[in-house]
Design a protein around this motif. Structure first.
Motif, PDB file in Angstrom:
ATOM      1  N   VAL A 136      41.005 -72.305  10.248  1.00 14.44           N
ATOM      2  CA  VAL A 136      41.959 -73.419  10.339  1.00 14.44           C
ATOM      3  C   VAL A 136      41.165 -74.718  10.230  1.00 14.44           C
ATOM      4  O   VAL A 136      39.938 -74.713  10.306  1.00 14.44           O
ATOM      5  CB  VAL A 136      42.754 -73.385  11.664  1.00 14.44           C
ATOM      6  CG1 VAL A 136      43.469 -72.059  11.834  1.00 14.44           C
ATOM      7  CG2 VAL A 136      41.861 -73.679  12.856  1.00 14.44           C
ATOM      8  N   GLY A 137      41.884 -75.829  10.065  1.00 15.41           N
ATOM      9  CA  GLY A 137      41.218 -77.132   9.949  1.00 15.41           C
ATOM     10  C   GLY A 137      40.396 -77.420  11.188  1.00 15.41           C
ATOM     11  O   GLY A 137      40.927 -77.519  12.286  1.00 15.41           O
ATOM     12  N   MET A 138      39.082 -77.525  11.006  1.00  8.77           N
ATOM     13  CA  MET A 138      38.201 -77.596  12.179  1.00  8.77           C
ATOM     14  C   MET A 138      37.867 -79.026  12.589  1.00  8.77           C
ATOM     15  O   MET A 138      37.123 -79.252  13.535  1.00  8.77           O
ATOM     16  CB  MET A 138      36.932 -76.791  11.916  1.00  8.77           C
ATOM     17  CG  MET A 138      37.252 -75.301  11.867  1.00  8.77           C
ATOM     18  SD  MET A 138      35.866 -74.305  11.320  1.00  8.77           S
ATOM     19  CE  MET A 138      34.856 -74.314  12.799  1.00  8.77           C
ATOM     20  N   GLY A 139      38.423 -80.006  11.874  1.00 10.15           N
ATOM     21  CA  GLY A 139      38.195 -81.389  12.248  1.00 10.15           C
ATOM     22  C   GLY A 139      39.003 -81.785  13.478  1.00 10.15           C
ATOM     23  O   GLY A 139      38.814 -82.849  14.035  1.00 10.15           O
ATOM     24  N   GLY A 140      39.928 -80.930  13.869  1.00 11.52           N
ATOM     25  CA  GLY A 140      40.730 -81.235  15.041  1.00 11.52           C
ATOM     26  C   GLY A 140      42.210 -80.963  14.821  1.00 11.52           C
ATOM     27  O   GLY A 140      42.946 -80.727  15.762  1.00 11.52           O
ATOM     28  N   ALA A 141      42.638 -80.955  13.548  1.00 14.74           N
ATOM     29  CA  ALA A 141      44.064 -80.781  13.276  1.00 14.74           C
ATOM     30  C   ALA A 141      44.489 -79.335  13.455  1.00 14.74           C
ATOM     31  O   ALA A 141      45.528 -79.038  14.025  1.00 14.74           O
ATOM     32  CB  ALA A 141      44.387 -81.252  11.870  1.00 14.74           C
ATOM     33  N   GLY A 142      43.676 -78.392  12.977  1.00 13.16           N
ATOM     34  CA  GLY A 142      43.984 -76.983  13.177  1.00 13.16           C
ATOM     35  C   GLY A 142      45.057 -76.439  12.268  1.00 13.16           C
ATOM     36  O   GLY A 142      45.724 -75.454  12.597  1.00 13.16           O
ATOM     37  N   PHE A 143      45.238 -77.043  11.105  1.00 11.46           N
ATOM     38  CA  PHE A 143      46.226 -76.494  10.168  1.00 11.46           C
ATOM     39  C   PHE A 143      45.607 -75.300   9.442  1.00 11.46           C
ATOM     40  O   PHE A 143      44.480 -75.391   8.946  1.00 11.46           O
ATOM     41  CB  PHE A 143      46.657 -77.561   9.173  1.00 11.46           C
ATOM     42  CG  PHE A 143      47.888 -77.182   8.414  1.00 11.46           C
ATOM     43  CD1 PHE A 143      49.138 -77.427   8.931  1.00 11.46           C
ATOM     44  CD2 PHE A 143      47.785 -76.543   7.184  1.00 11.46           C
ATOM     45  CE1 PHE A 143      50.280 -77.051   8.242  1.00 11.46           C
ATOM     46  CE2 PHE A 143      48.930 -76.167   6.482  1.00 11.46           C
ATOM     47  CZ  PHE A 143      50.171 -76.421   7.024  1.00 11.46           C
ATOM     48  N   PRO A 144      46.332 -74.151   9.386  1.00  9.53           N
ATOM     49  CA  PRO A 144      45.753 -72.961   8.747  1.00  9.53           C
ATOM     50  C   PRO A 144      45.307 -73.250   7.313  1.00  9.53           C
ATOM     51  O   PRO A 144      46.092 -73.694   6.478  1.00  9.53           O
ATOM     52  CB  PRO A 144      46.902 -71.957   8.783  1.00  9.53           C
ATOM     53  CG  PRO A 144      47.716 -72.372   9.971  1.00  9.53           C
ATOM     54  CD  PRO A 144      47.632 -73.877   9.999  1.00  9.53           C
ATOM     55  N   THR A 145      44.030 -72.989   7.031  1.00 12.60           N
ATOM     56  CA  THR A 145      43.443 -73.387   5.749  1.00 12.60           C
ATOM     57  C   THR A 145      44.037 -72.612   4.580  1.00 12.60           C
ATOM     58  O   THR A 145      44.282 -73.169   3.509  1.00 12.60           O
ATOM     59  CB  THR A 145      41.916 -73.197   5.814  1.00 12.60           C
ATOM     60  OG1 THR A 145      41.422 -73.946   6.920  1.00 12.60           O
ATOM     61  CG2 THR A 145      41.244 -73.670   4.547  1.00 12.60           C
ATOM     62  N   HIS A 146      44.291 -71.316   4.779  1.00 10.91           N
ATOM     63  CA  HIS A 146      44.786 -70.507   3.650  1.00 10.91           C
ATOM     64  C   HIS A 146      46.102 -71.042   3.118  1.00 10.91           C
ATOM     65  O   HIS A 146      46.389 -70.956   1.930  1.00 10.91           O
ATOM     66  CB  HIS A 146      44.939 -69.032   4.078  1.00 10.91           C
ATOM     67  CG  HIS A 146      46.040 -68.813   5.074  1.00 10.91           C
ATOM     68  ND1 HIS A 146      47.346 -68.613   4.711  1.00 10.91           N
ATOM     69  CD2 HIS A 146      46.021 -68.797   6.435  1.00 10.91           C
ATOM     70  CE1 HIS A 146      48.092 -68.457   5.806  1.00 10.91           C
ATOM     71  NE2 HIS A 146      47.301 -68.582   6.872  1.00 10.91           N
ATOM     72  N   TYR A 147      46.911 -71.621   4.025  1.00 13.83           N
ATOM     73  CA  TYR A 147      48.216 -72.108   3.595  1.00 13.83           C
ATOM     74  C   TYR A 147      48.063 -73.292   2.646  1.00 13.83           C
ATOM     75  O   TYR A 147      48.838 -73.459   1.700  1.00 13.83           O
ATOM     76  CB  TYR A 147      49.050 -72.498   4.824  1.00 13.83           C
ATOM     77  CG  TYR A 147      50.512 -72.670   4.496  1.00 13.83           C
ATOM     78  CD1 TYR A 147      51.345 -71.561   4.355  1.00 13.83           C
ATOM     79  CD2 TYR A 147      51.066 -73.941   4.303  1.00 13.83           C
ATOM     80  CE1 TYR A 147      52.678 -71.708   4.028  1.00 13.83           C
ATOM     81  CE2 TYR A 147      52.400 -74.101   3.983  1.00 13.83           C
ATOM     82  CZ  TYR A 147      53.198 -72.977   3.849  1.00 13.83           C
ATOM     83  OH  TYR A 147      54.526 -73.124   3.521  1.00 13.83           O
ATOM     84  N   LYS A 148      47.031 -74.122   2.919  1.00 14.37           N
ATOM     85  CA  LYS A 148      46.798 -75.278   2.033  1.00 14.37           C
ATOM     86  C   LYS A 148      46.238 -74.843   0.691  1.00 14.37           C
ATOM     87  O   LYS A 148      46.248 -75.604  -0.269  1.00 14.37           O
ATOM     88  CB  LYS A 148      45.779 -76.227   2.692  1.00 14.37           C
ATOM     89  CG  LYS A 148      46.314 -76.975   3.880  1.00 14.37           C
ATOM     90  CD  LYS A 148      45.632 -78.319   4.070  1.00 14.37           C
ATOM     91  CE  LYS A 148      44.273 -78.209   4.679  1.00 14.37           C
ATOM     92  NZ  LYS A 148      43.755 -79.505   5.171  1.00 14.37           N
ATOM     93  N   MET A 149      45.679 -73.597   0.630  1.00 17.18           N
ATOM     94  CA  MET A 149      45.031 -73.155  -0.599  1.00 17.18           C
ATOM     95  C   MET A 149      46.019 -72.623  -1.615  1.00 17.18           C
ATOM     96  O   MET A 149      45.635 -72.246  -2.727  1.00 17.18           O
ATOM     97  CB  MET A 149      43.962 -72.103  -0.272  1.00 17.18           C
ATOM     98  CG  MET A 149      42.800 -72.717   0.502  1.00 17.18           C
ATOM     99  SD  MET A 149      41.698 -71.504   1.209  1.00 17.18           S
ATOM    100  CE  MET A 149      40.883 -70.861  -0.234  1.00 17.18           C
ATOM    101  N   VAL A 150      47.298 -72.540  -1.224  1.00 18.85           N
ATOM    102  CA  VAL A 150      48.331 -72.171  -2.188  1.00 18.85           C
ATOM    103  C   VAL A 150      49.293 -73.350  -2.280  1.00 18.85           C
ATOM    104  O   VAL A 150      50.217 -73.455  -1.491  1.00 18.85           O
ATOM    105  CB  VAL A 150      49.080 -70.895  -1.745  1.00 18.85           C
ATOM    106  CG1 VAL A 150      50.055 -70.460  -2.817  1.00 18.85           C
ATOM    107  CG2 VAL A 150      48.101 -69.791  -1.415  1.00 18.85           C
ATOM    108  N   PRO A 151      49.047 -74.278  -3.209  1.00 21.14           N
ATOM    109  CA  PRO A 151      49.884 -75.480  -3.255  1.00 21.14           C
ATOM    110  C   PRO A 151      51.315 -75.139  -3.656  1.00 21.14           C
ATOM    111  O   PRO A 151      51.555 -74.124  -4.321  1.00 21.14           O
ATOM    112  CB  PRO A 151      49.210 -76.346  -4.310  1.00 21.14           C
ATOM    113  CG  PRO A 151      48.358 -75.439  -5.102  1.00 21.14           C
ATOM    114  CD  PRO A 151      48.018 -74.258  -4.245  1.00 21.14           C
ATOM    115  N   PRO A 152      52.268 -75.960  -3.211  1.00 22.40           N
ATOM    116  CA  PRO A 152      53.669 -75.695  -3.540  1.00 22.40           C
ATOM    117  C   PRO A 152      53.887 -75.685  -5.045  1.00 22.40           C
ATOM    118  O   PRO A 152      53.166 -76.342  -5.784  1.00 22.40           O
ATOM    119  CB  PRO A 152      54.422 -76.847  -2.872  1.00 22.40           C
ATOM    120  CG  PRO A 152      53.398 -77.844  -2.457  1.00 22.40           C
ATOM    121  CD  PRO A 152      52.085 -77.153  -2.398  1.00 22.40           C
TER     122      PRO A 152
END
Lengths: 439, 302
Positions: A136-152
């Motif tokens: 997940v985003g390790m800068g502090g946000a914690g958004f799951p990274t794999h989800y961002k890797m499949v753009p809409p």
């Protein structure tokens, strides 16, 4: 040389990074008992895959979820599950967690040489590995990274940006990673670019971190499609909105996805986790945490097993006395902790112990309408007016002044000479407005 | 370590060192050059007027806050700034009790009736000055020459036109703190350098007066150096409480003040218009703040 890139507004807080800037990352002590909250990310919490009494191995998946926005959780040690119950969490609430008693053997779940190389791994396989590794985003946000890797559908990501700004005072964890693992940072970026089919990669680093910039430039030598971009030293340079603004010159409206501008942003620590997951096959079970603050005797950059209670880290680094505040994250956006049994999770980038004097409540005086909050707001809001509307219960007005655009960076409260709780009031407005919209 | 002693609070956990008293103190420091020259030109009378005005302003603030049961905030130095600015706007020969009344009115009517610091629509020092001008018009316009204390007219009021260098140094008849362009520029530039005031207000103000008076046949340099312009532009129109909060708003404030000043000076019944120009633009400040707003992030470009 051209001037370093940046955004409008922002502040120059006291950085206080020198205490840990030149200290290499060292391993933290591994405690006897580790706590893995089922929620360490934005999105759906996980469900346990193990039972009390069961033996688990290091790197074994112990919780997962079917929800698209979620990331699995792995044990960071080998040992026995001793409890699955509510435990203190850095959010301030007790949440469900898996408690593992460490047997000290560090028996690995993943056999050695399981990994692969960037040449041999197809794009969709990278996404799968990243998801399975629980990144997940390790800068502090914690958004799951794999989800961002499949753009809409309908969007094409042309550029992957790595966030190496680390603009929060005190924190040097990302800086040390960029120095010590620059090859992995670049490899992680290349993997993200391959997964997304992006032609270009950029690493944004504040220009005063010249050694990190040099290390990264050397590491990307063979890859002309990757650029290291010096950024002006200014807070909040590491905000996704401000980083995109600085690097691409484009402004992302709130509520839109970076992918709509053809960009995605990941933290450098996230990129290292991606590189490690692909090359070793091992999931995310540890991260670098800067332990600092005026009450810490030996500030350090520690490589910490996820699940380690923050109290153990403070003990390892030593306290000079009773701290007034303990903060998870940086001083600008971090949260105070009431309980030191709270474990390090995937988003814990720093741990600060401040003195009782630094923790003194501020004396609030009347607003003198100086407009400094307006000058520094990177989202070009008028914090003074929004906060006044909130104080008077005028929610519609707060909404009309775009309160929900606020990213809560705290520049307004930092700069206010009357010490008014501006961002705090805007947060109240945001949650009230969003609650109303959900109705 | 005791966990119960850990304080909980919402971020940020770090704050700028600069606070309200620090800002007011910096303004006082920036006024020191002009105050020093006032004493040099007009002697101990000037010092007396300044001290009386500051004491009257601070005492009035403390008294009214005590009477209304609110916390006494004289330590923020804002009343001291107001008192000193009132003294800066009076002639050296003014009786001490009149300047005391001016400073008291500035605080009482200009500031405290509205609820104190931050709530007043008009610059308190200018409110005090306007009341003095209306109440004691003769004493308020009886100017004396530096060093000699002989009654004489100001350069703007039809008196002798001194050399630019004399005007720049300030050895001319006029209000205490207004005559020396040099001292005001030193203080004003210091405030800009320290980030206490926005350059847009003084630059807009002074620039507009210069351009406007040049276009209509005046002598721009004379109009910039004479009268209350520099004191008003650097120290009065920039009062944070009564000026707009955005960069564009502040520029409008400066240009507006300059236009009104020039119109009064060239065609009005008074020789000087800075006081009324700023008071009028103070009245427009809420309106400017309502309509001149920053462009929403992400809305500027597609």
């Amino acid at each position: 040389m051209t001037k370093a890139k940046t955004f409008g507004g922002g502040i120059h807080p006291r950085y206080n990074k020198e205490r840990t800037l030149n200290l290499p990352i060292v391993d933290a002590v591994v405690p006897k008992e580790l706590v893995f909250p089922l929620s360490q990310h934005i999105g759906a919490p996980c469900q346990p895959l193990v039972k009390v009494g069961e033996r688990v191995l290091k790197g074994q998946k112990i919780a997962d979820s079917d929800a698209p926005i979620s990331a699995p959780i792995h044990s960071s040690v080998s040992g026995q599950v001793v409890a699955i119950e509510k435990r203190p969490h850095c959010s301030g609430q007790d949440t469900m967690a898996i408690v593992v008693s460490n047997d000290g053997l560090d028996e690995e779940a993943v056999p050695a040489s399981t990994g692969t190389s960037i040449e041999n791994v197809p794009a969709d396989e990278i996404v799968r590995i990243v998801r399975e590794a629980g990144i997940v985003g390790m800068g502090g946000a914690g958004f799951p990274t794999h989800y961002k890797m499949v753009p809409p559908a309908g969007t094409k990501v042309e550029m992957v940006v790595l966030n190496g700004a680390e603009c929060e005072p005190y924190l040097t964890a990302d800086y040390r990673l960029m120095m010590e693992e620059s090859e992995q940072v670049v490899l992680g970026l290349r993997l993200l670019m391959k997964a997304l089919g992006a032609d270009k990669g950029c690493i944004g680093v504040e220009e005063d971190k010249s050694e990190a910039i040099a290390a990264l430039k050397q590491a990307r030598e063979a890859f002309p499609d990757i650029e290291v971009i010096p950024l002006q030293v200014k807070y909040p340079q590491g905000s996704e909105f401000m980083l995109i603004r600085a690097i691409t010159g484009k402004e992302l409206p709130v509520g839109r996805l970076p992918a709509e501008l053809g960009v995605i942003v990941n933290n450098v620590a996230t990129a290292v986790a991606v590189a490690n997951a692909v090359t070793t096959g091992k999931p995310l079970v540890e991260r670098v945490v800067t332990v600092s603050g005026s009450m810490v005797e030996r500030p350090q950059n520690l490589r910490v097993r996820l699940g380690t209670p923050v109290g153990a880290l403070l003990e390892q680094c030593g306290l000079k006395g009773q701290p007034g505040k303990v903060i998870k994250g940086g001083p600008m956006m971090g949260v105070t902790l009431a309980n030191l049994d709270v474990p390090v999770i995937k988003t814990t980038c720093g741990l600060l112990a401040l003195s009782p004097e630094e923790a003194e409540p501020l004396e609030i005086s009347p607003c003198i309408r100086c407009g400094r909050c307006v000058d520094v707001c990177p989202m070009r809001l008028q914090p003074v007016f929004i906060a006044q509307f909130v104080e008077r219960g005028m929610l519609e007005q707060a909404e009309a002044y775009n309160a929900t655009d606020c990213r809560e960076c705290g520049c307004c409260s930092y700069i206010c000479p009357a010490r008014r709780p501006l961002v705090q009031n805007i947060r109240l407005a945001k949650s009230a407005i969003l609650a109303k919209r959900r109705k | 370590m005791e966990q119960s002693k850990l304080r909980m609070s919402s971020s940020p956990h770090q704050h700028a060192r600069e606070n309200t008293s620090r800002i007011m103190l910096e303004v006082l420091m920036a006024l020191v050059p002009a105050a020093t020259l006032a004493v040099f030109f007009f002697g101990l009378r000037a010092l007396g007027l300044m001290l009386v005005a500051v004491v009257a302003a601070v005492a009035t603030e403390a008294l009214l806050q005590k009477l209304s049961g609110r916390p006494v905030t004289i330590r923020d130095y804002s009343a001291a700034v107001t008192g000193l600015l009132v003294a800066f706007g009076v002639p050296a020969g003014l009786p001490l009790w009149i300047v005391a009344i001016g400073a008291a009115i500035a605080i009482a009517i200009g500031k405290q009736v509205f609820g104190g610091l931050g709530n007043n629509p008009f610059n308190p020092a200018l409110v005090g000055r306007a009341v003095l001008l209306a109440s004691w018009p003769a004493q308020m316009t009886t100017w004396v020459a530096p060093f000699t204390f002989l009654t004489s007219a100001t350069p703007l009021g039809g008196g002798a036109r001194p050399a630019y260098s004399t005007l720049f140094l300030g050895a001319v008849p006029g209000s205490l703190g207004e005559t020396s362009a040099l001292a005001l520029l030193v203080g004003g530039l210091y405030l800009i350098w320290r980030g206490i005031i926005d350059w847009r207000i003084p630059v807009g103000f002074v620039g507009t007066v210069a351009v406007f008076s040049a276009v209509f046949g005046g002598d721009p340099l004379f109009h910039v150096l004479a009268g209350s312009l520099l004191l008003g532009a650097f120290f009065m129109a920039t009062d944070p409480v009564t000026s707009p909060m955005t960069s564009w708003g502040r520029l409008i404030m400066g240009v507006g003040c300059g236009l009104i000043t020039a119109i009064i000076r060239l065609w009005g019944g008074y020789p000087e218009g800075v006081t009324y120009a700023i008071l009028i633009m103070n009245a427009f400040t809420p309106l400017i703040d309502r309509y001149v707003r920053p462009v929403r992030f992400g809305a500027a470009r597609k």
